[in-house]
Enzyme design. Sequence first.
Site, short mmCIF file in Angstrom:
data_model
loop_
_atom_site.label_atom_id
_atom_site.label_comp_id
_atom_site.label_asym_id
_atom_site.label_seq_id
_atom_site.Cartn_x
_atom_site.Cartn_y
_atom_site.Cartn_z
CG HIS A 122 33.07 46.92 48.66
ND1 HIS A 122 33.24 46.16 47.53
CD2 HIS A 122 33.32 46.09 49.70
CE1 HIS A 122 33.59 44.94 47.86
NE2 HIS A 122 33.63 44.85 49.19
CG ASP A 134 34.00 40.78 48.81
OD1 ASP A 134 33.63 41.91 49.15
OD2 ASP A 134 35.20 40.47 48.71
CD GLU A 168 36.62 46.72 50.15
OE1 GLU A 168 36.90 46.33 51.29
OE2 GLU A 168 36.69 45.98 49.16
CD GLU A 169 37.08 43.52 46.82
OE1 GLU A 169 38.12 43.33 47.45
OE2 GLU A 169 36.02 42.92 47.05
CG ASP A 197 32.93 43.95 52.59
OD1 ASP A 197 32.55 43.08 51.79
OD2 ASP A 197 34.02 44.53 52.50
CG HIS A 267 38.72 38.67 46.62
ND1 HIS A 267 39.75 39.22 47.32
CD2 HIS A 267 37.62 39.40 46.94
CE1 HIS A 267 39.31 40.24 48.04
NE2 HIS A 267 38.01 40.37 47.82
ZN LIG Z 1 34.35 43.27 50.33
#
Ligand SMILES: [Zn+2]
Length: 302
Positions: A122, A134, A168-169, A197, A267
């Site tokens: 992603h 990420d 994706e998130e 990922d 994140h």
């Molecule tokens: Zn991810």
Amino acid sequence: MTLRRSLPGLVAGALGISLTLSAVPAATASAKAQAPTTPTVSEQQVMPHLRALQRIADRNGGNRAHGTQGYADSVAYVKSALDRAGFRTKLVPFTYNGATGNNLIADWPGGDPDHVLLTGAHLDSVKESPGINDNGSGSAAVLATALQVAKSRLTPERHLRFAWWGAEEPGLIGSADYVGKLSGAERRRIDVYLNFDQAGSKNTQQWLVVHDDEHGETEAQQAFESWFAERNIPTFDIGVGGSDHESFGNAGIPSSGFSTGISDCIHEACDNLANVEPKTETTSTDALIGVLWKLAATIARR
Ligand SMILES: [Zn+2]
């Protein structure tokens, strides 16, 4: 099979035509000598992609999230690299939360279209983060691998397709959209999906290899575990879930891949370039290349 292949040799030997026979091993040996070896990459072939994604986040409010210019620029960056290398690329739009997103699909010409090896990651981040580990890291590993395929002018047995998923998130939206639009026949043509990922986490001690419970130990999982074992790198099995392979698992498509694990900065704004360990990112890319070369060259029965 073994018997059938040895029969002509036995017959020829009985007839005393050793001259013809001796030409066969020579030809085989020379073909093997010309076979391309599996490439590896240097940090300088992977990290520039992550620096580019960081710059994209920096000039777009610090993130590359679904529905933002940062995501659109990320897609444009990966697509232009693939187009220059000779891939057949396409953007496949979907709508989520009132915004259009795109999956980027890249096909390498050649290979058996009934046996597709699909490799993906992603490309979106969350709004709070540039998303460099990420999942810039997985996206860069897949891109660097695709570019090696082009550089090597690989002629695979399987058809090679690469994908960078949007959204994706917020919940695997892009990959679920892609899988949902496949016909039954198209699903069956995908031999395996490989997902990446978080491929460059700092302080990685072991690579977390995806084990597909529904399909058992797949050839892909075995190939990853062999690759790491040959280099004395520890691995740990994880199930299908928590990233885009889940969309494929839900449709009964076998999957594998790996992750280097969740970082403290996941994140958050600190998931920046400094949150990726270049050596880990390079090892992850080499593992992907090694396994892709192996799976590309063989079509196993299912
Ligand atoms: Zn991810």
